[in-house]
Design an enzyme around this catalytic site. Structure first.
Site, PDB file in Angstrom:
ATOM      1  N   GLU A   1      -7.399   0.684  -4.328  1.00 30.95           N
ATOM      2  CA  GLU A   1      -7.374   0.636  -2.867  1.00 30.95           C
ATOM      3  C   GLU A   1      -8.703   0.177  -2.243  1.00 30.95           C
ATOM      4  O   GLU A   1      -8.693  -0.709  -1.389  1.00 30.95           O
ATOM      5  CB  GLU A   1      -6.921   1.993  -2.315  1.00 30.95           C
ATOM      6  CG  GLU A   1      -5.413   2.156  -2.503  1.00 30.95           C
ATOM      7  CD  GLU A   1      -4.926   3.581  -2.427  1.00 30.95           C
ATOM      8  OE1 GLU A   1      -5.721   4.475  -2.080  1.00 30.95           O
ATOM      9  OE2 GLU A   1      -3.736   3.801  -2.719  1.00 30.95           O
TER      10      GLU A   1
ATOM     11  N   ASP B   1       0.873  -1.164   0.000  1.00 32.09           N
ATOM     12  CA  ASP B   1       0.000   0.000   0.000  1.00 32.09           C
ATOM     13  C   ASP B   1       0.913   1.217   0.000  1.00 32.09           C
ATOM     14  O   ASP B   1       1.536   1.538   1.013  1.00 32.09           O
ATOM     15  CB  ASP B   1      -0.898  -0.011   1.255  1.00 32.09           C
ATOM     16  CG  ASP B   1      -1.676   1.289   1.431  1.00 32.09           C
ATOM     17  OD1 ASP B   1      -1.649   2.140   0.513  1.00 32.09           O
ATOM     18  OD2 ASP B   1      -2.316   1.458   2.490  1.00 32.09           O
TER      19      ASP B   1
ATOM     20  N   LYS C   1       2.673  11.460  -3.354  1.00 31.62           N
ATOM     21  CA  LYS C   1       1.646  10.778  -4.145  1.00 31.62           C
ATOM     22  C   LYS C   1       0.692  11.776  -4.797  1.00 31.62           C
ATOM     23  O   LYS C   1       0.115  11.507  -5.843  1.00 31.62           O
ATOM     24  CB  LYS C   1       0.873   9.836  -3.223  1.00 31.62           C
ATOM     25  CG  LYS C   1      -0.052   8.873  -3.933  1.00 31.62           C
ATOM     26  CD  LYS C   1      -0.591   7.896  -2.918  1.00 31.62           C
ATOM     27  CE  LYS C   1      -1.655   6.990  -3.483  1.00 31.62           C
ATOM     28  NZ  LYS C   1      -2.160   6.093  -2.439  1.00 31.62           N
TER      29      LYS C   1
ATOM     30  N   ASP D   1     -13.169   5.184   1.382  1.00 31.58           N
ATOM     31  CA  ASP D   1     -11.737   5.190   1.658  1.00 31.58           C
ATOM     32  C   ASP D   1     -11.210   6.621   1.638  1.00 31.58           C
ATOM     33  O   ASP D   1     -10.956   7.182   0.578  1.00 31.58           O
ATOM     34  CB  ASP D   1     -11.029   4.319   0.595  1.00 31.58           C
ATOM     35  CG  ASP D   1      -9.515   4.353   0.720  1.00 31.58           C
ATOM     36  OD1 ASP D   1      -9.001   4.889   1.722  1.00 31.58           O
ATOM     37  OD2 ASP D   1      -8.840   3.842  -0.196  1.00 31.58           O
TER      38      ASP D   1
END
Lengths: 176, 605
Positions: free
Chosen positions: B173, B10, B72, B196
């Site tokens: 994800e 992850d 990211k 999420d």
């Protein structure tokens, strides 16, 4: 050329049994991670993609740059104005930065939603009408004739595009 | 092959984790200090390898301009995509390399790219895994936000390759989280929504689990929305309260760290005091946040998830999925009680908190890795593409070829022909997004389709657009003579602009970022007043008679206050903003009346 019917081991048909597609896919997907399996299921369960694939399997070339069926022209112009109206309201909603200014647009927004839903209903009816002709395409295919199927595919692609456009506006209106 | 591990990673905005499947169960691997969570931070040093993880996180205060966090959010994006506000909130500098790629100048050596930084994090995770497993690791499953576009996925893959990892699969994800949730419920029949909200990205996916099949029905998201935005809201408030302008990089890092601590503390506590000793010119600062104050600050951020959820839920409903059995929360930011309360308030679902907010995604990645190397019994995973894929057609419109939420892998063909005699090729612009106009969507790149010489309309090339299981695009052209497919290169469409132009763009954006704050806030507030005041008048005319006297006088005095501030020449932005907020607040019931009236007007009966 990949044959999605063969991949799922079901007979080539324009109206395959959906449950058979599902159970065959499920069984095979558990055995192997073949990427084509998912695509086979997706294509064969979607009537428009299925017709497209079926024609490709018969080595029939799709119509290029097809034009809108005259009988669909009325729907097209209605759709065009409904979508333009919706876009204008969406534009207003996007600019509005307060609950009050958005609320002032709510009447128009609801009207636009209803109009789109109405249009979408007609689009879907038109689609269904054409999908009902599938068995006649299979009959003509036996005599080597595909023009009906090819023309219908062109029209279905238009209808599908319109359905997507309606759906997109509805979802956007829903965000406010 | 059984012995060769595939690791699941992850790669998060704030934190990263790595796991594997061992004896049928997914586990997370700890580093030599016993930590399973690695902060996604890289600190570059002169004449030494960069620090990664916890050490880098600690170095952030000392060397903010050489320490890269939340990379990211930059991954796979062109420089021109970054807003001045975004540039302003980063504690390290970023520049344009001249071809619209993002670069981060870290110290004296060569500048690094977001891919480089991500690859350092991945290399570190690879080492953690190798130490824990006591063997070499070369293959990985990596998770990405479901709403990542093609470029962001490609960049993730490139970072892994750079770190010496072969990417066996990119998985979304929320899908990974659903795997973690559903591993022990494989044969159940249920529909779940996975909410999420991580450090930097938000996704909502709706999945159907049935008879060993996990199928994603719809997905929606925002790749620039997460805990970072919450920290930013709190840090901004602190700066405002303490009247701190033009923050230095180290002040900015201190404020953000304090904001993050406040956020974490207010998850359980009812109030939290931020203390920053000797922050500026030897002065110390202190501020106490009540839970209510904190929640009011961050509500706008949480509210941004609402339309995204509505979209995904409506789309699932369009596919005959009417009922959600479990609304599962994952991602660190879902620890915030307000998030849980709002979900229940908005959608009427009691949030399912059975999954560890930080670990579920990595566990899911490990499970997917386990499936690929035969360590877990087979689960069939069917995912979708989050964004529509299309090409630009006449008039700058986008022609959708593969609609969003299509099962992947997916292929679609288009025929192209020469418009004039002996045309050598045609350039096709490939796009991703939902907007009608091509320019409003992401441009993935350009593909050059070659033609054979011949009269107009004689050349025919079939082009296949394929989205693979990783959600990554491949474009193939079929040679009509041989019938063979070959891959067409998707060229970076960013044009080479000359350096002076780039410099201009950069300096403009910096100027914009640092222009007089009061002026900007005033202009924004004034626009809002000018929008609100006429709306109040119209609304009062329409439904004013339904208000009671108290509400009426509140609205009128709030409106008068705004009018007065506009006519006075003082230009106090903060005061006008406050008056706007008061008017906005006072007119809530008026707005509700309008909506109600619209509904009863428009629906029969």
């Amino acid at each position: 050329m990949t044959n999605f019917f063969t991949i799922l081991e079901i007979p080539i048909s324009l109206s395959p049994d959906p449950e058979r597609i599902e159970s065959s896919w499920r069984e095979k997907a558990k055995e192997s991670g073949e990427a084509d399996l998912h695509e086979a299921r997706a294509v064969l369960t979607d009537p428009v993609r299925r017709l497209d694939h079926w024609l490709a399997l018969q080595n029939v070339e799709p119509e290029r740059g097809s034009s809108i069926d005259p009988e669909m022209m009325d729907l097209f112009s209605r759709l065009h104005s409904v979508l333009a109206e919706a876009d204008q309201i969406i534009g207003g909603l996007k600019e509005a930065s307060t609950a009050l200014t958005r609320a002032l647009l709510s009447k128009e927004a609801i009207a636009a939603q209803l109009a789109i839903q109405e249009c979408m209903k007609t689009v879907r009816e038109e689609k269904d009408l054409r999908i009902e002709r599938y068995s006649s395409f299979e009959e003509s295919a036996e005599t080597g004739k595909f023009d009906g199927a090819v023309a219908t595919l062109g029209q279905l692609k238009f209808l599908q595009k319109w359905e997507q456009q309606c759906q997109e506006r509805l979802l956007t209106l829903l965000e406010y | 092959m059984e012995d060769e591990f595939i690791i699941g990673i992850d790669l998060g905005t704030t934190n990263s984790l790595v796991g594997v499947v061992d004896s049928g169960f997914p586990i997370l691997l700890a580093d030599e200090n016993g930590e399973r969570i690695t902060p996604s931070v890289v600190s570059y040093r002169e004449e030494a390898d960069p620090l990664v993880g916890r050490e880098a996180y600690r170095a952030k205060r000392l060397a903010p301009e050489r320490t890269v966090s939340s990379v990211k959010r930059l991954l796979g994006r062109p420089f021109s995509d970054l807003t001045p506000e975004e540039l302003n909130t980063l504690s390290y500098p970023v520049t344009n390399d001249g071809r619209d790629h993002i670069q981060i100048p870290v110290g004296k050596s060569e500048p690094v790219t977001p891919v480089d930084v991500s690859s350092e994090i991945l290399r570190h995770l690879k080492q953690v895994a190798e130490a824990a497993l006591e063997c070499e690791v070369a293959r990985a499953v990596i998770t990405v936000p479901a709403y990542f576009n093609n470029a962001q996925r490609e960049a993730t893959k490139a970072a892994a390759q750079k770190a010496g990892l072969r990417v066996e699969r990119i998985i979304n994800e929320p899908t990974a989280a659903a795997l973690a949730y559903g591993l022990d419920k494989i044969d159940d029949d249920q529909t779940v929504a996975v909410y999420d909200l991580g450090g930097g990205t938000f996704d909502l996916s709706i999945l159907q689990m049935r008879d060993g099949v996990f199928e994603v029905i719809s997905t929606a998201g925002d790749t620039q929305l997460g805990g970072d935005d919450i920290d930013q809201a709190v840090a901004g408030e602190l700066a405002k309260t303490w009247e701190l302008e033009d923050l230095s990089p180290s002040e900015s890092v201190n404020l953000h760290t304090a904001a993050k601590e406040a956020k974490e503390s207010l998850t359980a506590a009812d109030s939290h005091t931020v203390r920053l000793p000797f922050l500026r010119d030897g002065r110390s600062f202190e501020h106490t946040f009540s839970r209510a104050e904190f929640e009011a600050l961050i509500l706008p951020v949480i509210e941004r998830t609402r339309p995204i959820c509505r979209r995904a839920l409506a789309e699932a409903e369009g596919k005959e999925v009417k009922k959600i059995d479990h609304f599962i929360l994952v991602g660190g930011s879902t620890r915030i009680p307000l998030v849980r309360d709002k979900i229940e308030e908005w959608f009427g679902y009691e949030p399912n908190l059975s999954q560890h907010p930080d670990e579920a995604i990595a566990l899911g990645a490990a499970i997917q890795a386990g499936i690929l190397c035969g360590r877990v019994r087979s689960i069939v995973l069917v995912d979708v593409t989050p964004l529509s894929l299309g090409i630009e057609t006449f008039g700058g419109l986008m022609n959708v070829i593969i609609p969003r939420n299509s099962t992947i892998p997916a292929k679609a063909g288009e025929m192209f022909t020469n418009a004039v005699a002996n045309q050598e090729s045609i350039a096709i612009r490939v796009l991703q997004g939902e907007r009608e106009l091509a320019k409003d969507n992401w441009l993935l790149g350009e593909v050059i389709v070659p033609f054979e010489n011949g009269p107009k309309g004689s050349a025919r090339v079939g082009v296949q657009f394929a989205i693979d299981r990783d959600g990554i695009l491949e474009v193939l052209a079929r040679d009509t003579v041989t019938g063979k497919d070959h891959i067409l290169e998707i060229r970076d469409a960013a044009v080479d602009v000359d350096d002076s132009e780039v410099e201009n763009m950069v300096s403009e954006s910096i100027e914009y970022a640092f222009e007089d704050m009061n002026e900007r806030v005033w202009t924004e507030a004034k626009l809002k007043s000018e929008e609100l005041l006429p709306a109040v008048d119209t609304a009062l005319q329409m439904v004013g008679d339904q208000l009671d006297e108290k509400e009426m006088s509140q609205i009128k005095s709030a409106a008068d206050e705004v009018r007065g501030l506009l006519s006075r020449g003082e230009k106090d932005a903060a005061v006008l903003k406050q008056a706007n907020a008061a008017l906005d607040d006072a007119t809530q019931s008026l707005a509700a009346l309008l909506v109600e009236a619209a509904f009863s007007d428009m629906t029969p009966g």
